[in-house]
Design a protein around this motif. Structure first.
Motif, PDB file in Angstrom:
ATOM      1  N   ARG A  43       0.730  -1.091  -0.039  1.00 14.16           N
ATOM      2  CA  ARG A  43      -0.016  -0.105  -0.048  1.00 14.16           C
ATOM      3  C   ARG A  43       0.717   1.248   0.012  1.00 14.16           C
ATOM      4  O   ARG A  43       0.474   2.242   0.676  1.00 14.16           O
ATOM      5  N   LEU A  44       1.751   1.315  -0.789  1.00 12.85           N
ATOM      6  CA  LEU A  44       2.870   2.480  -0.980  1.00 12.85           C
ATOM      7  C   LEU A  44       2.435   3.164  -2.339  1.00 12.85           C
ATOM      8  O   LEU A  44       3.238   4.057  -2.551  1.00 12.85           O
ATOM      9  N   ILE A  45       1.650   2.914  -3.069  1.00 13.51           N
ATOM     10  CA  ILE A  45       1.639   3.453  -4.482  1.00 13.51           C
ATOM     11  C   ILE A  45       0.836   4.839  -4.154  1.00 13.51           C
ATOM     12  O   ILE A  45      -0.170   4.722  -3.744  1.00 13.51           O
ATOM     13  N   ARG A  46       1.411   5.731  -4.746  1.00 15.72           N
ATOM     14  CA  ARG A  46       0.703   7.252  -4.851  1.00 15.72           C
ATOM     15  C   ARG A  46       1.461   7.765  -6.168  1.00 15.72           C
ATOM     16  O   ARG A  46       2.605   7.511  -6.678  1.00 15.72           O
ATOM     17  N   MET A  47       0.688   8.828  -6.583  1.00 14.46           N
ATOM     18  CA  MET A  47       1.168   9.957  -7.612  1.00 14.46           C
ATOM     19  C   MET A  47       2.590  10.763  -7.083  1.00 14.46           C
ATOM     20  O   MET A  47       2.119  11.484  -5.855  1.00 14.46           O
ATOM     21  N   PRO A  48       3.632  11.047  -7.493  1.00 13.62           N
ATOM     22  CA  PRO A  48       4.611  11.828  -7.170  1.00 13.62           C
ATOM     23  C   PRO A  48       4.166  13.329  -7.374  1.00 13.62           C
ATOM     24  O   PRO A  48       3.519  13.503  -8.502  1.00 13.62           O
ATOM     25  N   SER A  49       4.940  14.244  -6.695  1.00 15.38           N
ATOM     26  CA  SER A  49       4.538  15.571  -6.809  1.00 15.38           C
ATOM     27  C   SER A  49       5.349  15.802  -8.239  1.00 15.38           C
ATOM     28  O   SER A  49       6.250  15.045  -8.462  1.00 15.38           O
ATOM     29  N   LYS A  50       5.223  17.174  -8.579  1.00 14.92           N
ATOM     30  CA  LYS A  50       6.233  17.894  -9.870  1.00 14.92           C
ATOM     31  C   LYS A  50       7.617  17.578  -9.376  1.00 14.92           C
ATOM     32  O   LYS A  50       8.337  17.163 -10.303  1.00 14.92           O
ATOM     33  N   LYS A  51       7.981  18.082  -8.256  1.00 16.26           N
ATOM     34  CA  LYS A  51       9.533  18.311  -8.036  1.00 16.26           C
ATOM     35  C   LYS A  51       9.870  16.523  -7.731  1.00 16.26           C
ATOM     36  O   LYS A  51      11.077  16.545  -8.307  1.00 16.26           O
ATOM     37  N   GLU A  52       9.285  15.796  -7.265  1.00 12.61           N
ATOM     38  CA  GLU A  52       9.389  14.248  -7.045  1.00 12.61           C
ATOM     39  C   GLU A  52       9.642  13.706  -8.337  1.00 12.61           C
ATOM     40  O   GLU A  52      10.513  12.812  -8.711  1.00 12.61           O
ATOM     41  N   PHE A  53       8.839  14.026  -9.393  1.00 14.20           N
ATOM     42  CA  PHE A  53       8.750  13.339 -10.677  1.00 14.20           C
ATOM     43  C   PHE A  53      10.015  13.751 -11.448  1.00 14.20           C
ATOM     44  O   PHE A  53      10.607  12.960 -12.120  1.00 14.20           O
ATOM     45  N   LEU A  54      10.656  15.190 -11.366  1.00 11.48           N
ATOM     46  CA  LEU A  54      11.674  15.532 -11.890  1.00 11.48           C
ATOM     47  C   LEU A  54      12.806  14.742 -11.202  1.00 11.48           C
ATOM     48  O   LEU A  54      13.662  14.150 -12.040  1.00 11.48           O
ATOM     49  N   TYR A  55      12.964  14.426 -10.031  1.00  9.33           N
ATOM     50  CA  TYR A  55      14.174  13.629  -9.595  1.00  9.33           C
ATOM     51  C   TYR A  55      13.802  12.146 -10.178  1.00  9.33           C
ATOM     52  O   TYR A  55      14.748  11.659 -10.646  1.00  9.33           O
ATOM     53  N   ILE A  56      12.760  11.754 -10.031  1.00  7.29           N
ATOM     54  CA  ILE A  56      12.303  10.241 -10.825  1.00  7.29           C
ATOM     55  C   ILE A  56      12.786  10.424 -12.271  1.00  7.29           C
ATOM     56  O   ILE A  56      13.590   9.326 -12.664  1.00  7.29           O
ATOM     57  N   LEU A  57      12.567  11.237 -13.056  1.00  2.94           N
ATOM     58  CA  LEU A  57      12.989  11.402 -14.169  1.00  2.94           C
ATOM     59  C   LEU A  57      14.541  11.375 -14.532  1.00  2.94           C
ATOM     60  O   LEU A  57      15.083  10.505 -15.236  1.00  2.94           O
ATOM     61  N   ILE A  58      15.232  12.334 -13.546  1.00  4.50           N
ATOM     62  CA  ILE A  58      16.676  12.165 -13.893  1.00  4.50           C
ATOM     63  C   ILE A  58      17.221  11.066 -13.242  1.00  4.50           C
ATOM     64  O   ILE A  58      18.252  10.493 -14.113  1.00  4.50           O
ATOM     65  N   CYS A  59      16.478  10.489 -12.407  1.00  8.60           N
ATOM     66  CA  CYS A  59      17.460   9.259 -11.855  1.00  8.60           C
ATOM     67  C   CYS A  59      17.062   8.104 -12.843  1.00  8.60           C
ATOM     68  O   CYS A  59      17.956   7.113 -12.797  1.00  8.60           O
ATOM     69  N   SER A  60      16.099   8.123 -13.419  1.00  7.53           N
ATOM     70  CA  SER A  60      15.813   7.136 -14.443  1.00  7.53           C
ATOM     71  C   SER A  60      16.728   7.109 -15.554  1.00  7.53           C
ATOM     72  O   SER A  60      17.015   5.913 -16.000  1.00  7.53           O
ATOM     73  N   LEU A  61      17.186   8.069 -16.031  1.00  4.20           N
ATOM     74  CA  LEU A  61      17.967   8.286 -16.950  1.00  4.20           C
ATOM     75  C   LEU A  61      19.425   7.932 -16.844  1.00  4.20           C
ATOM     76  O   LEU A  61      20.215   7.348 -17.368  1.00  4.20           O
ATOM     77  N   PHE A  62      19.744   8.204 -15.226  1.00 10.81           N
ATOM     78  CA  PHE A  62      21.093   7.718 -14.719  1.00 10.81           C
ATOM     79  C   PHE A  62      21.002   6.471 -14.622  1.00 10.81           C
ATOM     80  O   PHE A  62      22.153   5.588 -14.764  1.00 10.81           O
ATOM     81  N   ASN A  63      20.258   6.123 -13.476  1.00 14.29           N
ATOM     82  CA  ASN A  63      20.384   4.809 -12.944  1.00 14.29           C
ATOM     83  C   ASN A  63      19.601   3.465 -13.525  1.00 14.29           C
ATOM     84  O   ASN A  63      20.174   2.322 -13.468  1.00 14.29           O
ATOM     85  N   VAL A  64      18.767   3.963 -14.604  1.00  9.98           N
ATOM     86  CA  VAL A  64      18.219   2.757 -15.275  1.00  9.98           C
ATOM     87  C   VAL A  64      18.520   2.956 -16.664  1.00  9.98           C
ATOM     88  O   VAL A  64      19.371   1.834 -17.230  1.00  9.98           O
ATOM     89  N   VAL A  65      18.482   3.854 -17.390  1.00 11.77           N
ATOM     90  CA  VAL A  65      18.903   3.913 -18.970  1.00 11.77           C
ATOM     91  C   VAL A  65      20.434   3.859 -19.174  1.00 11.77           C
ATOM     92  O   VAL A  65      21.061   3.020 -19.817  1.00 11.77           O
ATOM     93  N   GLY A  66      21.073   4.779 -18.642  1.00 13.14           N
ATOM     94  CA  GLY A  66      22.535   4.995 -18.705  1.00 13.14           C
ATOM     95  C   GLY A  66      23.260   3.691 -17.970  1.00 13.14           C
ATOM     96  O   GLY A  66      24.067   3.179 -18.536  1.00 13.14           O
ATOM     97  N   HIS A  67      22.913   3.423 -16.811  1.00 13.05           N
ATOM     98  CA  HIS A  67      23.603   2.301 -16.105  1.00 13.05           C
ATOM     99  C   HIS A  67      23.199   1.124 -16.917  1.00 13.05           C
ATOM    100  O   HIS A  67      24.339   0.193 -17.236  1.00 13.05           O
ATOM    101  N   HIS A  68      22.101   0.722 -16.974  1.00 15.27           N
ATOM    102  CA  HIS A  68      21.893  -0.652 -17.652  1.00 15.27           C
ATOM    103  C   HIS A  68      22.233  -0.806 -19.175  1.00 15.27           C
ATOM    104  O   HIS A  68      22.529  -1.787 -19.518  1.00 15.27           O
ATOM    105  N   TYR A  69      22.055   0.298 -20.098  1.00 13.55           N
ATOM    106  CA  TYR A  69      22.497   0.289 -21.123  1.00 13.55           C
ATOM    107  C   TYR A  69      23.999  -0.071 -21.436  1.00 13.55           C
ATOM    108  O   TYR A  69      24.351  -0.875 -22.026  1.00 13.55           O
ATOM    109  N   PHE A  70      24.966   0.832 -20.718  1.00 13.08           N
ATOM    110  CA  PHE A  70      26.397   0.654 -20.635  1.00 13.08           C
ATOM    111  C   PHE A  70      26.720  -0.698 -19.906  1.00 13.08           C
ATOM    112  O   PHE A  70      27.678  -1.234 -20.455  1.00 13.08           O
TER     113      PHE A  70
END
Length: 295
Positions: A43-70
């Motif tokens: 029961r932890l699912i909720r929508m993130p705020s705009k600021k939180e979503f920005l962090y999520i997006l940036i971390c997605s690019l570094f932690n998921v896209v960049g890390h797993h691609y390379f």
């Protein structure tokens, strides 16, 4: 760290059976679905705020896209044992970034740890003894993967006070997998066709990697970062290359060279010093002595 260490072996097997970027995109998406199933029951699912979503997006690019691609592309061009050892640089890189962005103190022991860590990585990537020009491109890609991931660790710590890192992990995996799918269509037009040729054993490894290593592993580690800090939790990553080496020897019959062992020892010393483990032990012993004297 046991799961992540052996996952280097699993990823090495997967990238030799499927096209790496397409496989990684599907694996990350599967892992993201797994995370949200767990979050639903917690029961932890909720929508993130705009600021939180920005962090999520940036971390997605570094932690998921960049890390797993390379990482997936890198393991195509280097051994699993080398890849695991290079990934062991994570704590050193995290410590360096924490000094700059989280204002962690620079001490002599931590500085020595950084030096030891880079000496260790040098032993690994220069083990051919033929200089810089013959460093494996796969080694460079794996190093880029862990460097990008450590940047995300700093951001996760910054946002963990308002957003549960486990929920952040789920959003990161889903968003990151979408970017990876787009990249796979460009660089691997026949990627999905390669996925149809996998054996049942390979698919079992695929789902184990997705759910255990990526879903559970990332949720647990990111949660730990939010609780104890980026540099502190990074201490335990020194076990990652050990289990990767053991797995490479057991499952892939890779030879563990003397140079790799020396490099691993330097990395271990670098992690213990650079991530503050020895300092914490010395502080604890000092406080115990002071308590005994005061009594």
């Amino acid at each position: 760290m046991v799961i992540w260490g052996f996952n280097v072996i699993a990823t090495k097997l997967l990238v030799t059976s499927f096209m790496p970027v397409t496989m990684t995109a599907l694996r990350i998406f599967t892992a993201g679905v797994g995370v949200f199933i767990i979050l639903f029951y917690l029961r932890l699912i909720r929508m993130p705020s705009k600021k939180e979503f920005l962090y999520i997006l940036i971390c997605s690019l570094f932690n998921v896209v960049g890390h797993h691609y390379f990482l997936s592309v890198g393991l195509k061009g280097t051994s699993a044992s080398n890849g695991g050892l290079i990934l062991g640089m994570g704590p050193i890189l995290t410590t360096i970034l924490a000094i700059f962005f989280l204002k962690n103190k620079v001490t002599l022991l931590r500085f020595c740890g950084v030096i030891f860590g880079f000496i260790g990585i040098s032993f690994i990537v220069f083990q051919s003894g033929e200089g810089l020009q013959l460093i494996s491109l796969g080694d460079i890609h794996v190093f880029l993967s862990i460097f990008l991931q450590t940047i995300s660790f700093i951001m996760i710590k910054k946002v963990s006070s308002t957003l549960d890192p486990r929920l952040m992990t789920g959003y990161m995996l889903i968003i990151g997998s979408v970017f990876l799918f787009i990249i796979s269509v460009i660089v691997e037009p026949n990627g999905f066709q390669s996925m149809a040729s996998g054996s049942s054993t390979v698919w079992i490894i695929f789902f184990a990697s997705a759910f255990l290593a990526t879903s559970v592993g990332h949720m647990t580690y990111n949660y730990a970062i939010g609780k104890v800090g980026a540099a502190e939790s990074a201490i335990f990553i020194n076990l990652n290359p050990f289990f990767a080496l053991v797995g490479a020897a057991l499952f892939l019959d890779e030879m563990i060279t003397f140079t790799q062992v020396i490099g691993f020892i330097f990395i271990i010393f670098g992690v213990v010093l650079g991530a503050g483990g020895l300092e914490e032990l010395l502080r604890h012993q000092k406080s115990k002595r002071e308590m005994i004297i005061s009594k």
